[in-house]
Design a protein around this motif. Structure first.
Motif, PDB file in Angstrom:
ATOM      1  N   ASP A   1     -10.201 -25.495 -15.520  1.00  0.00           N
ATOM      2  CA  ASP A   1      -9.792 -25.523 -16.931  1.00  0.00           C
ATOM      3  C   ASP A   1      -8.517 -26.339 -17.122  1.00  0.00           C
ATOM      4  O   ASP A   1      -8.408 -27.147 -18.057  1.00  0.00           O
ATOM      5  CB  ASP A   1      -9.580 -24.098 -17.450  1.00  0.00           C
ATOM      6  CG  ASP A   1     -10.893 -23.358 -17.668  1.00  0.00           C
ATOM      7  OD1 ASP A   1     -11.942 -24.013 -17.679  1.00  0.00           O
ATOM      8  OD2 ASP A   1     -10.859 -22.124 -17.820  1.00  0.00           O
ATOM      9  N   VAL A   2      -7.531 -26.126 -16.251  1.00  0.00           N
ATOM     10  CA  VAL A   2      -6.270 -26.878 -16.360  1.00  0.00           C
ATOM     11  C   VAL A   2      -6.525 -28.365 -16.129  1.00  0.00           C
ATOM     12  O   VAL A   2      -5.976 -29.224 -16.834  1.00  0.00           O
ATOM     13  CB  VAL A   2      -5.213 -26.340 -15.368  1.00  0.00           C
ATOM     14  CG1 VAL A   2      -3.978 -27.253 -15.345  1.00  0.00           C
ATOM     15  CG2 VAL A   2      -4.797 -24.928 -15.745  1.00  0.00           C
ATOM     16  N   LYS A   3      -7.375 -28.674 -15.168  1.00  0.00           N
ATOM     17  CA  LYS A   3      -7.717 -30.081 -14.906  1.00  0.00           C
ATOM     18  C   LYS A   3      -8.335 -30.725 -16.144  1.00  0.00           C
ATOM     19  O   LYS A   3      -7.985 -31.858 -16.515  1.00  0.00           O
ATOM     20  CB  LYS A   3      -8.690 -30.164 -13.729  1.00  0.00           C
ATOM     21  CG  LYS A   3      -9.090 -31.589 -13.371  1.00  0.00           C
ATOM     22  CD  LYS A   3     -10.045 -31.608 -12.185  1.00  0.00           C
ATOM     23  CE  LYS A   3     -10.443 -33.036 -11.829  1.00  0.00           C
ATOM     24  NZ  LYS A   3     -11.373 -33.064 -10.664  1.00  0.00           N
ATOM     25  N   ASN A   4      -9.236 -30.000 -16.795  1.00  0.00           N
ATOM     26  CA  ASN A   4      -9.874 -30.522 -18.010  1.00  0.00           C
ATOM     27  C   ASN A   4      -8.862 -30.745 -19.128  1.00  0.00           C
ATOM     28  O   ASN A   4      -8.938 -31.740 -19.866  1.00  0.00           O
ATOM     29  CB  ASN A   4     -10.969 -29.572 -18.484  1.00  0.00           C
ATOM     30  CG  ASN A   4     -12.164 -29.547 -17.540  1.00  0.00           C
ATOM     31  OD1 ASN A   4     -12.375 -30.492 -16.776  1.00  0.00           O
ATOM     32  ND2 ASN A   4     -12.933 -28.477 -17.575  1.00  0.00           N
ATOM     33  N   GLU A   5      -7.909 -29.809 -19.257  1.00  0.00           N
ATOM     34  CA  GLU A   5      -6.886 -29.956 -20.307  1.00  0.00           C
ATOM     35  C   GLU A   5      -5.979 -31.152 -20.009  1.00  0.00           C
ATOM     36  O   GLU A   5      -5.578 -31.881 -20.922  1.00  0.00           O
ATOM     37  CB  GLU A   5      -6.056 -28.670 -20.435  1.00  0.00           C
ATOM     38  CG  GLU A   5      -6.849 -27.431 -20.836  1.00  0.00           C
ATOM     39  CD  GLU A   5      -7.646 -27.613 -22.109  1.00  0.00           C
ATOM     40  OE1 GLU A   5      -7.118 -28.217 -23.063  1.00  0.00           O
ATOM     41  OE2 GLU A   5      -8.816 -27.174 -22.143  1.00  0.00           O
ATOM     42  N   ILE A   6      -5.636 -31.349 -18.748  1.00  0.00           N
ATOM     43  CA  ILE A   6      -4.816 -32.518 -18.380  1.00  0.00           C
ATOM     44  C   ILE A   6      -5.559 -33.812 -18.711  1.00  0.00           C
ATOM     45  O   ILE A   6      -4.971 -34.766 -19.247  1.00  0.00           O
ATOM     46  CB  ILE A   6      -4.460 -32.482 -16.876  1.00  0.00           C
ATOM     47  CG1 ILE A   6      -3.541 -31.300 -16.566  1.00  0.00           C
ATOM     48  CG2 ILE A   6      -3.773 -33.790 -16.462  1.00  0.00           C
ATOM     49  CD1 ILE A   6      -3.276 -31.107 -15.073  1.00  0.00           C
ATOM     50  N   THR A   7      -6.853 -33.831 -18.411  1.00  0.00           N
ATOM     51  CA  THR A   7      -7.667 -35.025 -18.694  1.00  0.00           C
ATOM     52  C   THR A   7      -7.668 -35.341 -20.188  1.00  0.00           C
ATOM     53  O   THR A   7      -7.539 -36.508 -20.593  1.00  0.00           O
ATOM     54  CB  THR A   7      -9.108 -34.814 -18.194  1.00  0.00           C
ATOM     55  OG1 THR A   7      -9.077 -34.554 -16.775  1.00  0.00           O
ATOM     56  CG2 THR A   7      -9.961 -36.042 -18.459  1.00  0.00           C
ATOM     57  N   LYS A   8      -7.797 -34.298 -21.009  1.00  0.00           N
ATOM     58  CA  LYS A   8      -7.773 -34.499 -22.471  1.00  0.00           C
ATOM     59  C   LYS A   8      -6.415 -35.010 -22.928  1.00  0.00           C
ATOM     60  O   LYS A   8      -6.331 -35.893 -23.803  1.00  0.00           O
ATOM     61  CB  LYS A   8      -8.117 -33.184 -23.183  1.00  0.00           C
ATOM     62  CG  LYS A   8      -9.573 -32.760 -23.037  1.00  0.00           C
ATOM     63  CD  LYS A   8      -9.953 -31.652 -24.004  1.00  0.00           C
ATOM     64  CE  LYS A   8      -9.268 -30.358 -23.727  1.00  0.00           C
ATOM     65  NZ  LYS A   8      -9.722 -29.254 -24.602  1.00  0.00           N
TER      66      LYS A   8
END
Length: 707
Positions: free
Chosen positions: A404-411
């Motif tokens: 989830d954190v990885k996805n938020e960083i990507t966004k």
């Protein structure tokens, strides 16, 4: 508790099976089940606990004290004669644990329920007579100053004081509502609004009557809820008195408690996607989850009363009127794809049966979320809020914190942010594996945390990723409720110098690792005896320092409301001690001018008047919390409330504070807000709170200075 050590624990447990297996047949009643649980817990604690301690008379006395602090902390329910009788068992509880003797539990539980019945009758008598609020008396608020009532007469007098105090509080609530209505009316008149606001002030006697009725209902509801608790629920609390004397994080979980824990940890449940609430013994449908079965049916609405639940097509419907919320919820939950039927009373009075197919429902508040923060200087930064280090151990495709954190960083990277702030405030921890994986999102491979087992062996857990997702400026926010996994991450980031830790003087101070041990694995039975969440290891920072008791100290220190309260592991008398081990082999990055950042931040904080006012407010609230007595004379009580309200005016500007930051949501969220009212309300409230966040303002100042 932590996925990383599940395999290790299986090996550890299997090696001890020779001494831990107990051959019991399936119990015929709760008494036999409780006896079995006690013996199983005793053996498991003795063989597998990190903090193995002798189960002797000294231990028994600690358990005795812990038990009554749980059962009757305010000394409301037991008479002194009861406590004198119970004292005979102070040194016997260790023997009872080993042999599965439930004598003491049954004695205290039966007496508690008996005293509860006595107090219910007292309440009925108190409410049946005129209640005099002009008497000059006080109620003791500090539990440490209270004594058990000497007799029934004294118990009656103390319980009456408790009722009076609650009536006065309810009257004060009515006063505040009335004042708010008057302001709205005056405002409406001043603006010459066509629809004038109704304002009909109540007399003091009318407020008393209304408040008394409300408290009477609340007290009655309280007694009903307590009486409906099952004996096994009381037993769980009793067992935790035994386990928590080993250390605060060793706990007994009944089967239903374990089910709730797993749901919260994974962030998902199998159900219909509707909250259930209780009001005066009746159950009602609360907010619906958009896209979940209840919402999709278009037959279930917020405010519907739940009359019956048919958990399976082959079973009879169960009347849930008067049932505890958690019991009704368990009837509604079930296997994915299975059918449940609700009998609902709609708001128009009609009764309707609704058949629903259970689905997996995610609890979004469990997961990470992010937003773009626009600073006054025109630069954009990313803000990620991580409420827990969640992981779904039962589903390899389930959500977890690191992904989830990885996805938020990507966004956020797609929005071209120049730095990221990771908010770990109030994050109580979670999966140790997720901490290591999240560390790999911010830097190259290297040790993250050291773990020591009961036998003294030390294992270094390493991040093996050499392709970090974010290598730019990083700030981590924490407070006194940031614990366990949060402290591992902030400690590692601090030891490497990878980012700046901003917030409370120190975090919670939990430096221990737990895992779940199923009691069923040691028993020759198909029944479910629950689980023991057991402390099996301690973790240490890569520098060798333990976070136990001391927590992680912030680089940029900002006091908050919790700073002046007794919050943290160090305040628990059964907490494990602080210690340290040898440092692991790691190389700090040394890329941040920490001394310069701290110096400039300290100067800003000293000059920040709203922040200084917030700290003053925190100290004022702490002083209120330490008041030992409160008057029950209504004239004096309302004068005291008036005085407090005048003092509170000094801090009113904090409720209107605006940090000047602007927030930009993702386009997908903006579109969702148009369709999902619940999501829209949550999003608006989140942004509103972010705008009032003094700490986020300083975090933005700090991250802008990181090169």
């Amino acid at each position: 508790m932590f996925k990383k050590f599940f395999g290790f624990n299986k090996l550890l447990l299997l090696s001890s099976l020779g001494t831990l297996i107990f051959c019991f047949n399936s119990p015929q009643n709760d008494d036999e089940k409780m006896q079995t649980v006690m013996v199983s817990v005793s053996n498991t604690l003795s063989y597998l606990s990190y903090n193995a301690k002798p189960i002797n008379d000294a231990y028994s006395q600690d358990v005795y004290k812990e038990y009554f602090e749980k059962l009757d902390p305010s000394k409301k329910y037991f008479l002194q004669s009861d406590m004198d009788e119970f004292a005979k068992y102070k040194t016997k509880l260790d023997d009872y644990l080993k042999t599965g003797d439930i004598t003491f539990f049954k004695l205290t539980n039966d007496r508690y329920l008996q005293r509860l019945t006595d107090m219910e009758k007292m309440s009925q008598d108190i409410f049946a007579k005129p209640i005099n609020l002009d008497e000059d008396e006080e109620i003791i608020m500090e539990p440490k100053l209270k004594k058990n009532p000497a007799n029934q007469k004294e118990m009656y007098a103390e319980w009456k004081k408790f009722i009076k105090y609650n009536i006065l509080q309810e009257m004060q609530t009515l006063n505040e509502k009335e004042e708010s209505q008057k302001k709205k009316k005056d405002s409406a008149i001043a603006k010459k609004q066509k629809d004038t606001i109704k304002y009909e002030p109540l007399t003091l006697e009318q407020k008393k009557v209304k408040a008394t009725g409300e408290i009477k209902d609340l007290v009655s509801s309280m007694f009903n809820r307590i009486k409906k608790r099952k004996r096994m629920d009381w037993f769980s609390s009793y067992m935790n008195s035994y386990t928590e004397v080993f250390d605060p994080h060793t706990n007994y979980f009944s089967p239903k408690d374990k089910e709730d824990f797993d749901a919260n940890f994974s962030g998902k449940i199998i159900g219909i996607g509707a909250q259930i609430s209780e009001k005066k013994g009746r159950l009602f449908i609360g907010p619906l989850v958009i896209g979940a079965p209840a919402w999709k049916s278009k037959q279930v609405s917020e405010g519907d009363e739940v009359l019956k639940v048919k958990s399976d097509p082959k079973k009879e419907a169960v009347n849930v009127v008067g049932m505890l919320v958690d019991e009704a919820v368990r009837l509604i939950r079930g296997a994915k794809g299975s059918e449940v039927t609700l009998t609902l009373r709609k708001k128009d009075g009609s009764v309707k049966e609704v058949k629903l197919i259970r689905e997996e429902v995610e609890m979004e508040d469990t997961f990470a979320k992010s937003i773009v923060v626009n600073s006054p200087n025109g630069k954009k930064y990313g803000f990620i809020y991580l409420p827990s280090f969640n992981a779904d151990f039962n589903d390899s495709k389930g959500r977890n914190a690191s992904t989830d954190v990885k996805n938020e960083i990507t966004k956020l990277k797609a929005q071209n942010v120049e730095g990221i702030i990771l908010d770990l405030r109030n994050n109580g921890g979670g999966s140790l594996t997720e901490v290591v994986d999240i560390m790999g999102l911010f830097m190259n491979s290297g040790p993250v945390v050291q773990v020591r087992s009961q036998d003294g062996k030390i294992q270094v857990l390493k991040n093996k990723n050499n392709s970090p997702v974010w290598t730019g400026p990083l700030v981590l926010m924490q407070n006194e409720l940031s614990a366990s996994a949060s402290e591992i991450l902030t400690g590692a980031i601090q030891d490497y110098g990878r980012g700046v830790i901003l917030g409370a003087p120190h975090s919670f101070g939990k430096g221990t690792v737990q895992t779940f041990v199923s009691l069923n694995r040691f028993l020759n039975t198909n029944d479910d005896y629950g689980d023991l969440k057991l402390t099996i290891q301690k973790f240490y920072r890569i520098s060798g320092n333990s976070t136990q008791l001391e927590g992680v100290k912030s680089d940029v220190v900002m006091d908050d409301y919790f700073t002046y309260d007794e919050i943290g592991e160090k305040y628990d008398e059964h907490a494990l001690p602080w210690d340290q081990i040898k440092s692991s082999d790691y190389k700090p990055l040394n890329t941040i001018d920490m001394a310069g950042i701290v110096k400039r931040s300290t100067e800003r904080i000293k000059a920040n008047k709203p922040y200084q006012l917030l700290v003053e407010s925190a100290k004022w609230r702490q002083a209120l919390g330490k008041e030992e007595t409160v008057t029950l004379n209504q004239t004096k009580f309302f004068e005291l409330m008036k005085k407090r309200k005048e003092e509170l005016k000094k801090f009113e500007s904090l409720t209107k504070y605006d940090n000047g930051l602007q927030f930009t949501q993702y386009q997908s969220e903006i579109e969702r807000m148009k369709k999902d009212e619940a999501f829209s309300a949550k999003s608006k409230n989140w942004i509103k709170n972010l705008k009032r966040d003094l700490y986020l303002q300083e975090a933005m100042n700090v991250i802008s200075e990181i090169k």
